[in-house]
Design an enzyme around this catalytic site. Structure first.
Site, PDB file in Angstrom:
ATOM      1  N   CYS D   2       0.632  -1.173   0.155  1.00 63.25           N
ATOM      2  CA  CYS D   2       0.186   0.125   0.037  1.00 63.25           C
ATOM      3  C   CYS D   2       0.767   1.317   0.075  1.00 63.25           C
ATOM      4  O   CYS D   2       2.101   1.368   0.307  1.00 63.25           O
ATOM      5  CB  CYS D   2      -0.837  -0.014   1.057  1.00 63.25           C
ATOM      6  SG  CYS D   2      -1.958  -1.403   1.451  1.00 63.25           S
ATOM      7  N   ASP D 352      18.586 -10.372 -11.489  1.00 63.14           N
ATOM      8  CA  ASP D 352      17.217  -9.628 -10.877  1.00 63.14           C
ATOM      9  C   ASP D 352      17.494  -9.624  -9.293  1.00 63.14           C
ATOM     10  O   ASP D 352      18.303  -9.604  -8.717  1.00 63.14           O
ATOM     11  CB  ASP D 352      16.531 -11.075 -11.105  1.00 63.14           C
ATOM     12  CG  ASP D 352      14.541 -10.514 -11.115  1.00 63.14           C
ATOM     13  OD1 ASP D 352      14.556  -9.041 -10.751  1.00 63.14           O
ATOM     14  OD2 ASP D 352      13.987 -11.204 -11.471  1.00 63.14           O
ATOM     15  N   CYS D 390       6.908 -12.436   5.235  1.00 65.62           N
ATOM     16  CA  CYS D 390       6.946 -11.117   6.048  1.00 65.62           C
ATOM     17  C   CYS D 390       5.934 -11.040   6.970  1.00 65.62           C
ATOM     18  O   CYS D 390       4.576 -11.401   6.457  1.00 65.62           O
ATOM     19  CB  CYS D 390       7.135 -10.076   4.953  1.00 65.62           C
ATOM     20  SG  CYS D 390       6.941  -8.190   5.838  1.00 65.62           S
ATOM     21  N   CYS D 441      15.095  -4.307   9.375  1.00 64.83           N
ATOM     22  CA  CYS D 441      14.213  -5.617   9.488  1.00 64.83           C
ATOM     23  C   CYS D 441      14.798  -6.310   8.310  1.00 64.83           C
ATOM     24  O   CYS D 441      14.557  -5.887   7.250  1.00 64.83           O
ATOM     25  CB  CYS D 441      13.006  -5.388   9.739  1.00 64.83           C
ATOM     26  SG  CYS D 441      12.355  -6.930   9.446  1.00 64.83           S
ATOM     27  N   CYS D 444      13.162 -11.416   6.327  1.00 65.30           N
ATOM     28  CA  CYS D 444      12.837 -12.345   5.296  1.00 65.30           C
ATOM     29  C   CYS D 444      14.176 -12.797   4.957  1.00 65.30           C
ATOM     30  O   CYS D 444      14.248 -13.982   4.143  1.00 65.30           O
ATOM     31  CB  CYS D 444      12.262 -11.529   3.991  1.00 65.30           C
ATOM     32  SG  CYS D 444      13.119  -9.853   3.730  1.00 65.30           S
TER      33      CYS D 444
END
Lengths: 478, 478, 478, 478
Positions: D2, D352, D390, D441, D444
Site C-alpha cells: 500500500c 534480478d 513477512c 528489518c 525475510c
C-alpha cells in the site's frame, strides 16, 4: 409481438415516440429504440430493457428532429441481444434509411437467398434487415416507388415504418395481419400499433387526439414536408387476415383495434361464454389481468357474483412474453396469490382468455384449490382451443407444446385438475367481432393456413419451419 | 416502509426468504437483501433494485444455512445507496450480528448521541445502525437479555429481526406500530411483515402455512435449536398504536393485518363512504390499484354500476414509494389511461384511498374529463383528510406539502378540479377496524402525536424534525 | 495503427490469437476482438479495452474452431465505440465472411460511393466495411478470385485478413505499407503484423516458431484444408512503400520488420545521430521507452556514459496512441519523473525518436531542467523532422499541428526550451535500413505523396482530407 | 504494501492527492481512494482499480476541501472488494474520522478481541478498522492525545494518516517499518510513503518540493490551521526496524527512502554481486524492470557488456502484486520476450532482485535458453536467499511456498534450470545501506523475528498465523 410508432411534425418527435412506446410496452419488453431525423442526419438510440430504463428521458431529449420512429421488441427466437434491437439503420446509395417492423416475414429463407444473390449482406439474424437490403437494391427514384418494390418482393405479415433524413413512410402487408393506425394530434401525424398510444399523447400534450383511420392492406404512405401521400403496391386485393389474437389477448383493453373496442370484444366473449358454460357456482373469479373483462361479462350473463379474489404481484413481469421457459415457470408461482377468505369453501369459476401449454393454468387451479381452499374449481376460457402455432408474429410455442393440439377437452380438464372446463365456440368468437368476422385470421384455432399453402411453405411434417438457420447458396447461379 | 422476513428451520432458508420478499415487494423497491447463518458464520447478499434482479436465484442458492433474515427497503431520505441497504452486519464482542428493521426510530439524534458517548461509531446514516451499536454496547450474557436492553433504550416504531450465527430473534416496539406475524410452514418458523408471505411460501413449498399470531408490543422472541422463547422487555404495558395506514393503503389486500382481512376493511370503507357521499352518478370507477376494493364496496352500497374504465400500465412502478419527486410526476401521466367509450358523456365517481399532495388526483380528474370526456367527475376518498406527516415509518411528505393541511374540502375540490369531493369520516374509519379501533395510530388524520409529546420532541414550529443531519459532540462530557 | 493476427491449424485457434494479440497490444489499445470458424459457422467476440480485459481467457476458451483471426484497434477518428471494433462479420451470398484490417484506405469517399451505387449498405463508419461490401458484390466462384476483385477496386494501405467458415485469407495492398508476416509454429500457420507474436506463441506452446516470409505487395494467400495457396491480384508491380515509421517508433524492438531487426535499426540510428550531434555532455539519458535503443547507440558512438535517469510510471498508458488530446496532456506529466541525483548539475543529452507537436518534449525538457536540476539540456532526435501527416494508417496529427511543419530547427529548439537540438539526417535514416532504402515510404519526413498525386486526391489546401463524413448520392445515375 | 498520502494547505487538496497516488501506483493496484475535509464535513471517493480509472479527475475535482488523505491498496488476503478499500470513514463521539494505513498489524486477533470487549464493532475484515474503533473508544480531549492512546494499544508495522473535519494527523509505529516522509511544496504540507510523490507534485504544480524529513518511529504529527505539531507516544525508544525490501524491490528507483537513494542502493548491490559471482559470460541482461539498476551495477563491476535483450509488454500488470496465483502465471509468460539476435549463442547473466517461489525465474531461464537460444544462462540475484515470510506488510507468500526455505542454492539452481546461480551475501546487503545497517528489518533473509518473540506470537509450527479468521468471545469477562 413488438410495437411500432412514428411521429411527424413536432419539434420533439423523439419524446413523443418515447411516450407512445411506453403505452405500448405490453407488446414487447426486451428492447426499445428510437431513430430521429433532423433533415440531414438520422440518429438511433436503443437499448435492452423496458422503455423507462432503456430510453431515459435525459438521453432522448438530446435527439433533436421533427420526425422519429420507435420500436419495442420481444424476441421470437429467444435471443436477448442489442444487435437485434430496432430501429435498424444503414447508409445506402439513396442515403440513410432506418426501419422498424412489427410482424414476421414468411419464407425468410427464400427472401434472404434472393437478397444475397443480389450481393446483399446480413449482419444480424433479424428478418427486418431484409427490408433494408431490398431498399438498397432498388433503383427507383422516389421513396414510394422503392417501398412498392419491397412490398412486391416481401411475403406476408409485416407492418413497417421507414425513416429517411426527411420523410416518414409506412408499408403494410397485403393481408393486414398487424394493426397500424394513423392519428392526428395537434399538427403532428402519428402512426402507432394501437390507439392507446394516441390517448397517451393526448394526455401528455394536452392536444386532442383523433384516430384518423387504419392503414389499409398493401398500403404505402409517405409523410413529408409536402404532406401525406397514400398509395398501394398491390394490384389485386386479397382476403384480409386480421389477427384475432389481438382482441383475445394482445391489445390493451383501452385500444380500438381493427375498428373494435377491445374491452367490449372481451366482455362480449365472457357473456357468450357464460351461455356455453352453464356451471353452478358461487363466485366468478377473473384471472388478472388477462381474464378481467371476460370475467366481468361472464358474471353479468350468468348472474353469479364476481369476486376479485386473486392478487397479482405487479413487480413480476408479464408471463407470456418472456422468451425463456425457466423464467416463465418462476414467474407464475410468484405472481398470483388468492385472498383465501373470499374463496374458501366456495364453488369457483376461474375465467381466462386461453390455455397454451396448460402448465400455468394447472398451477393456478391447484393454488386456488389447495391454498385458497375452494370447494370446486371450474375453468372457463373465453376462446376456442388453441391448436396451432402462429407464423405471422405471435410467439406461440411450437404446435407440439400446445396442450390442445394433443388432448381433447376432457383430457385437458384432467390435466389441469379442474372440476369442469369450458371453451368458447368459434361461432361465438366470430360473433364478438362481427360483422366482418371473415376478415380475421383464426389459424391458431382452426389450423387452416391458406398463406402457407399459397407459397407452398409447409414442411414435411405438415408444418412450416419457423426459424431461418443458415443459407446455402443456390445450386445454379448466373 | 420496508418489509422484513425471518426463516428458521429449513435447509434452504435463503430461498424461502427471497420468495417471501418477492411477495412483500410492494413495501419497498429500492434495495433487497438477505443474511444467512449456518451455525458458525453469517453471509449477506444485498443489492439495489427489485428482488427479482437484486437477488438472483442462482446467487441465493449458494447461501447455505437454515436461518435467514431479509429486507426490502424504500428510502425515507431519498438516498438510493447500497450502503443503506439492509441487512446490516457487524462483528462485536458477542460475535456476528445482523439486523433488519421496519420502522422509524424517533429521536434518532438523541439515540445517536447516546451511542456515540459510549464510544460507538456510525458508518452509514441508517437509523438501524443504532440497534447494532446498542447490541455491541450491551454486556448481557444472553441474546434475549441483550435485546431487552435495546428495547429499553430505543424509542418507538421499530419491528426488528436479529440474526446471530445460530439464532433468530424478534424485537417489537411497545406500541406495535408495524405488523409482524409469526407463521409455521411445515417444520419451519417464519416471521414476516404481512401474512401474504406465508401464502406465498405455502404455494412454493406445498406445505400448509399457519398464521400463528401477531408479535406483541414490547415482545422479544428468540428462535434457536431449543425452540421458540417469548418474553417482553416492557414493565408497563402501553396504549397500542397500530398504523391505520396499513389497512388503508400499505398492506396487500390478501394479507391479514392486525387481525383484520385487509380486503374486507377496504370494501367496508367503500360501503360506508357511499353513505356519506350520496352522489348521483352513472358509473363508479375505482382508481387502480389503490381504489379497487373501496370502489367495489362503494358500488355495492350505492347501487351504481362499477366499470373498470381506467387501464394501468403495469410496466411503470408504484407511484407513492419512489423517493424522487420528478419520477413521481412522470410516473403519473404515463401510468393510467381511460377506456374512453366507457366514460364518455357519463357522470363518473372516481374512488381512491387518499389524496396526499393533490397533484396526482388533479391529473387524473383532468384526464378523465378531457381525454375520457366524462360529463361530470366526482371524487370519493375512502378515508378522512390526511393532515399530518407520519413519524413512524410511512414516507408521507412534510406537513406543508399535504394539501389537506392547508386547504379545506371545498378548496381541495376546486384545486383538483372535481365536480364534488367526498371524504370518509373518522368514525367510519374506526367502524371498519372495530372493535379495537382505539388501538390504532391515526395521527395522520388527527395530527395528535402523544408519543412526540411524551418525549418532548416537537420542534419550534410545532413539528418534530424528521431527519438526522449531523451530530455535534456533547459540550460537557463525563 | 492496429494489428492483425490469423491462425490456421490448431484446435484452440482463438487462444493462440488472443496470446498473439497480447504481444501486439502496443499497436492498439482501444478494442480487441476475435473471430473463429469451426467449419460451418463463425463467431465473434470483441470488446472495448485491453486484450487482458476485453478478451478474458474464460470467454475465449469457449470459442471452438481451428481457424481464427484477431485485431487490436486504435481509433484514427477518436471514436471509442464497440461498433467500430473489429473483426467485422456479415453474411452474404458466398456465406459468412469476417475481416480484420490494418491500414487506411485512401479515397474512402470514392470507394464508398462506388459501393453504394451497386446497392451496398454501410452500418458503421469504419473503412473496413468497404471490403465486406465489395466481397458481397463480387460474383466470382472462389475465395481468391473474390479477393482479387477487391484488391483491384481498393486503394492503398491495406493489410487484411479474411475468414470464411473454413478458410483464412490474406490480402495485401500493392505497396506493402504495413508489415505482415507468415510464420509456422508446429503444424499451425500464423499470420501476424509483427514477428514478436511468433516469439510469444513459441513461448506459450513450447513449439519452435519459424518466420517463413513477409507477405508480398499485392499478394493474395488462402489457407485451408488443402494447404496454402499464394497468388497476386496485381498485373504490374509497383514501387514498394514500406512504412519507415514502423522502424522508428511503431514496431516492438524484438520484432523483425521488413527484414530488419528493429532494435538494431534503432541503435544504428542512435550511433549515426551521435556523429551528427557532437555535443559535449556529461550523460546520455534515453527517454523511456521510445528512446532506449537509440540512446544506447548514441552513448556507444559518443563515448558519453548512459544513465537511466528517467523513471516511467508503468501504469499510465502509451501517450501517442490515445485518441483524446486531454488524455495525452495528463499522461505526459504523470508518466515520467527524473532521478534527481543522477541529473543534478549535469549536462544532459536526452535521446528520443521524434518530436510531433513539441508539447511533450517541452514538458520533459522543462522537468529535467527544473525538477531534475540539470545544468544543460540537449535534445537529440534519431530521425529527421516530421513535416507531414500520414495518410496510410499512422495516426499522426494534422499537418498544421506538427511543429516541424511550421518551424525550423532553431525555432523548435527555442520552443521546447533546449540548449541545443539535433535531428538525424534523411541519409542516415536510409543508411539504417539499407540496402533497400528506396522501398520505404518516408513521406512524413519528405512530404512527397506520389500515391495521392496518382489518384489526384489532394485537396484545395494542398492536403487530402483524412476523414469520410457523409456521402451525397451521385447526381446522375444509370 | 500500500501507499498513503496526505495533503494540507492547498485549495485543491484532493487533486494533489490523486496525482501523488498516481506516482505511488506501484505500491498497490487493487483499489484507490481519497477522503477530503472542508472544515465541517468529510467526503470519501474510492473504487476498485488503478488510480487513472478508479479516481477520474472529473469526479475528484468535485471534492472541495483543503485537507485530504489518499490510499492505494493491494490485498494481502486476496479479496478484491470495495468494502476493503481505504480510506475508511466513520462517525463517532469525537466527530467524523477517516484513516488510511500502510502496514500490517501483528496480533490482530488480540487487538480485535480487546476492541470487541469494549463493545466495539467490525464491519470489514481490514485491520485498519481497529484504529477507527480504538479512536472511538478513547475519551481524550485532543486529537494527539487520542492518537497517543492508539499508538500505545497497537502492535507494530503501521504508518497511518488520520483526517478529521479540520485536521490531518500521522501516527507511526515504534519501529518505523514503513517509510513515511514529510514534504513542503509551496505553502502545502504533504505526507507520502515515498519521495517520488513530492517530485510528481513539484512537476505538476511548478512549485519547488522540499523533502523535510522522515516521520520518526513512534511519532504523532498533527497538521491544522495552527501549524504542525510533533510529539511521540513512546516512552522508551526501541530498535528501528526499517524494511530492507523497500530498497530491494518495493520503492521506486527515483525515491529517497530511509535516507538512501534507492537507485544507488540497487546499483551498489549489483556491483557487489559481480564480485561474488565471478561468472565468465558474454552479456549481462537485466530482467526488466526489477533487475535494471542491479544489472547496470553488475555490468560496471564485471566489465561484461550489458544488453537490453528482454522486452517487457507494458500492458500486462506487475506480477508480484497480483493477489491471485492464476493471474500471476499467465502474466509471466505474456510479459517478457527475448530479442533473439542479441542473445543467440551467447553466455548470458540474468540479473534480478529476488527469487520467491522460483516459478517465474524458471520460466524466464527456459525462455532465454529455448526461445532466445542462449548458449549458457547464469542467474545472479542482488540479495540473499528469501527464507521467511513477512509479517509486517509485504505480501510474500507463506514460508513453505518460498523456494529458499526448502532448498539450498544448488537445488534451486537445478530447479530453475540455470547453468549457475549466485546470491548476494547479507554482508553486501548491509554494506549497501550502511552506515545504519542495524536499523533494518532483514527477517525475510534471516528468519529472525524479535517482535513476534516479544509478543509471544509464534504458532505451534514455529510461525505466526498471518490471517485473522473469526473471533471467539473471551470465556470470562470483566
Amino acid at each position: 409481438m413488438c410495437a411500432v410508432v412514428g411521429v411527424h411534425g413536432t419539434p420533439d418527435a423523439a419524446i413523443w415516440v418515447r411516450r407512445a412506446l411506453s403505452a405500448l410496452q405490453h407488446r414487447g419488453q426486451e428492447s426499445a429504440g428510437i431513430a430521429v431525423a433532423d433533415g440531414s442526419d438520422i440518429r438511433v438510440f436503443k437499448q435492452v430493457g423496458l422503455v423507462s430504463q432503456a430510453l431515459p428521458e435525459s438521453e432522448i431529449l438530446k435527439l433533436n428532429g421533427s420526425i422519429a420512429i420507435g420500436h419495442v421488441r420481444y424476441s421470437t427466437a429467444g435471443k436477448n441481444r442489442i444487435e437485434e434491437a430496432q430501429p435498424l439503420l444503414t447508409e445506402c446509395y439513396h442515403g440513410m434509411i432506418a426501419v422498424v417492423h412489427n410482424g414476421n416475414l414468411i419464407d425468410q429463407r427464400g427472401l434472404k437467398r434472393e437478397v444475397l444473390m443480389m450481393n446483399g449482406t446480413f449482419q444480424t439474424t433479424s428478418d427486418t434487415e431484409i427490408a433494408l437490403q431490398m431498399y438498397a437494391q432498388t433503383n427507383k427514384k422516389t421513396l414510394d416507388e422503392r417501398l412498392k418494390r419491397i412490398g412486391e418482393r416481401m411475403k406476408a405479415a409485416f407492418a413497417m415504418l421507414f425513416l429517411t433524413e426527411n420523410q416518414l413512410a409506412i408499408l403494410q402487408d397485403p393481408y393486414g395481419f398487424r394493426p397500424l393506425m394513423i392519428g392526428q394530434i395537434g399538427s403532428a401525424t402519428v402512426i402507432a400499433s394501437e390507439s392507446c398510444a394516441f390517448t397517451q399523447l393526448e394526455q401528455m400534450s394536452g392536444q386532442e387526439a383523433d384516430c384518423i383511420r387504419d392503414v389499409l392492406p398493401g398500403e404505402i404512405i409517405t409523410v413529408g414536408q409536402d404532406g401525406i401521400k397514400a398509395t398501394s403496391w398491390m394490384d389485386i386485393p386479397r382476403q384480409r387476415q386480421r389477427c384475432i389474437f389481438e382482441h383475445v389477448y394482445f391489445s390493451r383493453p383501452d385500444s380500438i383495434t381493427f375498428g373494435h373496442r377491445v374491452q367490449k370484444v372481451r366482455r362480449k366473449l365472457g357473456q357468450l361464454l357464460a351461455d356455453v358454460s352453464k356451471i353452478n357456482a358461487d363466485i366468478v373469479v377473473p384471472i388478472p389481468n388477462s381474464g378481467i373483462h371476460a370475467g366481468i361479462g361472464y358474471a353479468e350473463a350468468s348472474g353469479i357474483p364476481i369476486e376479485w379474489a386473486l392478487v397479482r404481484n405487479q413487480y413480476i413481469g408479464r408471463t407470456f412474453i418472456d422468451p425463456l421457459q425457466s423464467h416463465r415457470d418462476n414467474g407464475v408461482v410468484e405472481k398470483l396469490l388468492p385472498i383465501v377468505h373470499l374463496i374458501e369453501d366456495k364453488r369457483v369459476v376461474l375465467v381466462d382468455d386461453s390455455i397454451v401449454r396448460g402448465t400455468t393454468t394447472r398451477k393456478i387451479v391447484r393454488m386456488v384449490r389447495e391454498v385458497g381452499k375452494a370447494r370446486e374449481v371450474h375453468v372457463a376460457i373465453s376462446c376456442p382451443l388453441t391448436i396451432s402455432s402462429c407464423f405471422y408474429g405471435i410467439d406461440t410455442p411450437r404446435r407440439e407444446e400446445l396442450i390442445a393440439s394433443r388432448m381433447n377437452v376432457e383430457e385437458i380438464r384432467a390435466q389441469i385438475g379442474a372440476d369442469s372446463l369450458t371453451y368458447n365456440t368459434l361461432e361465438n368468437l366470430f360473433a364478438a367481432v362481427s360483422p366482418f368476422a371473415q376478415e380475421y385470421c383464426t389459424s391458431c384455432y382452426t389450423n387452416a393456413h391458406p398463406l402457407l399453402d399459397k407459397f407452398n411453405l409447409h414442411t414435411d411434417n405438415g408444418y412450416p419451419e419457423r426459424r431461418h438457420d443458415g443459407i446455402q447458396p443456390h445450386p445454379t447461379q448466373g
